[in-house]
Each structure stands twice: as C-alpha cells, then as structure tokens.
Design an enzyme around this catalytic site. Structure first.
Site: not given
Ligand SMILES: *Cc1c(COP(=O)(O)O)cnc(C)c1O
Length: 407
Positions: A124, A201, A204, A227
């Site tokens: 990302h 990260d 997600q 999220k």
C-alpha cells in the site's frame, strides 16, 4: 471447538446492513477499505460521550479517572489480542499510516548512507512513501522484493536482497489490493538472520487473522481499528520494548514528557513517550470493544466462513467471459481483484452502485501492483464475515448486467 456460525444473527448486530442504496438493499463489498461497525461498538462511543467524557491521565476528578481506566483497559485488550508481552509495548495511534510514519521517523537517526531498506512489491502507498521520504533524508536505499504473476512474493529474490547493509524490512501481512497472505514468518526470520528489524503492516490481515506478535518475533506490527469493526481515527503500533526505548519520540507535546524546562525536556516512559497530545479516547475504548466482539465470534470461524465466500464468489466470477482475476495464490483472504475484457473498472463500479452494490475501483493505493499487471486499476470485491452467498449472487448478476450494458 466449532461454534455455530449464524450469519443472519450476526448481520443484526450491524445497523447499516439493513439500509438500502439507490432503492436496493445495500450489498457492502468494500470491506478492505473499511469495515462496518456493530451496534455494541457504536454504543461504546455514545456511552463515553454521554457518561464519562473527560481528558485522561491528568485529572483528579471522577470522570477523568473513569475515562483513564477505560482507555487503559482497552490497551490491555489490544495487548491480549496481539499477545504482546507488555501493555506498554502497545502504542495507540490514529491508524496504520500514523504507525508507519512514527517508525520511519524514528529510524532517521539510526540510518546512514549505504544502508538498505527492503520493501515488497505488494505494498500500500502508506508502506512505501514514508520510507522513500526517509531514504531522501538519510541517503539509505530502498530495495524491492518482486512478485510473480500470481501476486506472490518471490522469496529467492528476497534472499538475494538481504545483506549486512539491510537495516529494516517492511511488508504487509496481507495485500489490500490482491488479498495475498505473505509468508511473514519466513520474512521475519531471514531479516533477523542479517540483523535487520522488521515492520509488518497488518491493516489488511487483522480483519481475518489474529496475529501473535511474540510467536512471530516481529519488531513492529501496525494496524487500524476501522478495518476490524472499530471506529476510524484509531490504530495500534506494537513495538518490542527495546526498540521503542531506542527510538526517539515522533511528536512533541503534552502527555509525552517527564519534565519540561526551557533548557531541557525529558521524555515520559512507554507508552506515553509516543502518545503526545489528547488521543482519540472514545475511539481507543471502542477499539477494545470491537476486538472483544470479533473474538467472541472467533477468528477461526471468521476465516473459514470468509474462505467459503471467497471460493463461492471465485467460482461464480470465473463463469463470466473475459473476466481476469489478479491475485491467484492459494494463500489469500477474501478479496477478489478483477477486470472484465476492456471495460473500464470505474464504469462497472458506477453501474453496480446504482444497484446498491458497493465495490472499490481503481488502483487501491497500490499503483506499483497495477503497473506490474499493466492495468490502470481493478474492480475489487472484498468480503467480511457478515456478507452472504445471496449477496454474492446479487453482485454477480449485477456485474453481468453491467458488462452487457458496457460491451
Ligand atoms: C488500509 C490499509 C492501509 C492504510 O490504513 P489507514 O487506516 O488508512 O492508515 C495500509 N496498508 C494496508 C495493507 C491497508 O489495507
């Protein structure tokens, strides 16, 4: 131990799922951008503002005590969820982007010209740009782990990039654009083999996977609450205590100091050293509630149900002529990125929206991935545990209609 997974009961927890859009029942397939919020999390925010809104860590009065207790309780919940050894290794941030920038800023004083940082091709923009800015300031070099046509990282190439010059490796746990689950255990172990630190990260991954930071032996792990059924504007940075002690603070201000004079200021202990200013108190508390909510359903249950949705949707989509799926590794979360023939993703997205179906179109903040596939963007349908096979049917029928109108 398998619990009954009752999606229709779960859906009742989410008020937004009963609304309609453009005269059609909402089909929300943009979960990779942000998840929806259960009533219990909304209630936590309302309760805070109705019942004990006050600034934390500094008041002698009852409301401030209650707010401080609830906020620190939330930190324990996050610690437990990620299995951090210590509560003060959990830093509340405004989200993944903030966490990455905090670490990138902290490494400035530790890097010199000739040092190397390794990033993956699947990132990302928020896990690319802060590091490029850091390289500009320090003269360090960014090296990239390439990916193959399935959207999987080429691990042999990673082996070759690693050297004693490598100071830091950063990659996502799961790609938001393709859904690929990266082999982070191997990435971390090999980086440690050359003495490099690793930042993962997890923005997600966390909606689908419960990460164990001690088992992973990861140095830094970042995620966003929004999220994972939590509110926007709050997130977590996990860091190993030694690292967090070694890094300088990111922002200066109230809350992060031990003593301030105009000659010299000393910094507060962890976690406060990295939490300057009044934080998102209600958001932090609600983040803790969101983790409770998801843990009560169970991450194994969530992952296996979502995998069923992924298999079902993949099979249905593959029946459409000219449809190409990007991201075809066997290890992926419930994200499907695709195009149909030459039709522009945005045009399909617009027609789907008219039918009440929310998908994402474009580059998904991951332009290097789009460049790799030589496409401007994709249509991305991303599923959550509150989605259903019936919604996938509505989506596939809507897609067929859109394609026949546009081609
Ligand atoms: C969403 C996302 C981000 C950015 O998260 P913010 O909440 O916008 O800071 C970073 N990386 C990945 C993989 C994401 O999915």
């Amino acid at each position: 131990m398998s619990k009954e997974f009752d999606v229709h009961r779960i859906r009742k927890d989410f008020p937004i799922l009963s609304r309609s859009v453009n005269g059609h029942p909402l089909v929300y397939f943009d979960n990779a951008a942000t998840s929806q919020t259960p009533q219990i999390v909304i209630d936590a925010i309302v309760d805070y503002y109705c019942g004990y809104n006050a600034n934390i860590h500094r008041g002698v009065h009852a409301l401030s005590q209650e707010a401080t207790d609830a906020y620190e309780q939330a930190r324990y919940k996050v610690q437990k969820h990620f299995n951090a050894k210590k509560a003060h290794e959990i830093i509340f941030t405004s989200g993944t982007t903030h966490g990455i920038n905090l670490i990138a800023n902290g490494f400035e004083s530790l890097l010199q010209k000739g040092d190397e940082l390794i990033v993956s091709a699947l990132e990302h923009h928020s896990n690319i740009v802060p590091w490029q800015m850091l390289c500009e300031r320090t003269g360090a070099q960014l090296r990239v782990i390439p990916m193959d046509n399935d959207g999987a990282l080429i691990m042999n190439a990673y082996d070759e990039l690693l050297s004693e010059r490598t100071k830091l490796v950063f990659t996502n746990h799961v790609s938001n654009a393709l859904g690929t689950i990266n082999p982070i255990e191997e990435i971390i172990e090999k980086a440690h083999g050359v003495g490099a630190a690793v930042l993962i990260d997890g923005a997600q991954a966390c909606p689908h996977i419960k990460p164990d930071v001690q088992a992973l032996d990861v140095d830094f792990y970042v995620a966003s609450a929004h999220k994972i059924c939590g509110p926007t504007g709050v997130g977590v940075l996990y860091g190993k205590e030694d690292w967090l002690n070694k890094l300088p603070p990111y922002q200066g201000g109230g809350e992060m100091i031990a003593e301030v004079t105009f000659e010299k200021t000393t910094y507060a202990d962890l976690p406060h050293k990295f939490e300057a200013g009044t934080p998102n108190i209600a958001g932090g508390i609600a983040f803790g509630v969101a983790l409770d909510y998801m843990n009560a359903i169970g991450f194994n249950e969530i992952a296996s149900y979502e995998d069923r949705l992924l298999q079902y949707a993949t099979k249905k989509l593959q029946e459409i002529d000219g449809l190409i799926i990007y991201g075809t590794t066997s290890k992926k979360t419930a994200v499907i990125s695709f195009n149909v023939g030459e039709v522009h993703p945005y045009d399909i997205g617009t027609i789907l929206d008219k039918l009440g179906i929310a998908v994402r179109t474009g580059h998904h903040c991951a332009q290097p991935i789009m460049d790799f596939f030589k496409i401007p963007g994709t249509i991305r349908a991303s599923f959550s545990f509150y989605n259903t096979e019936e919604e996938i049917d509505v989506f596939v029928n809507g897609l067929k209609r859109a394609v026949s109108m546009l081609s």
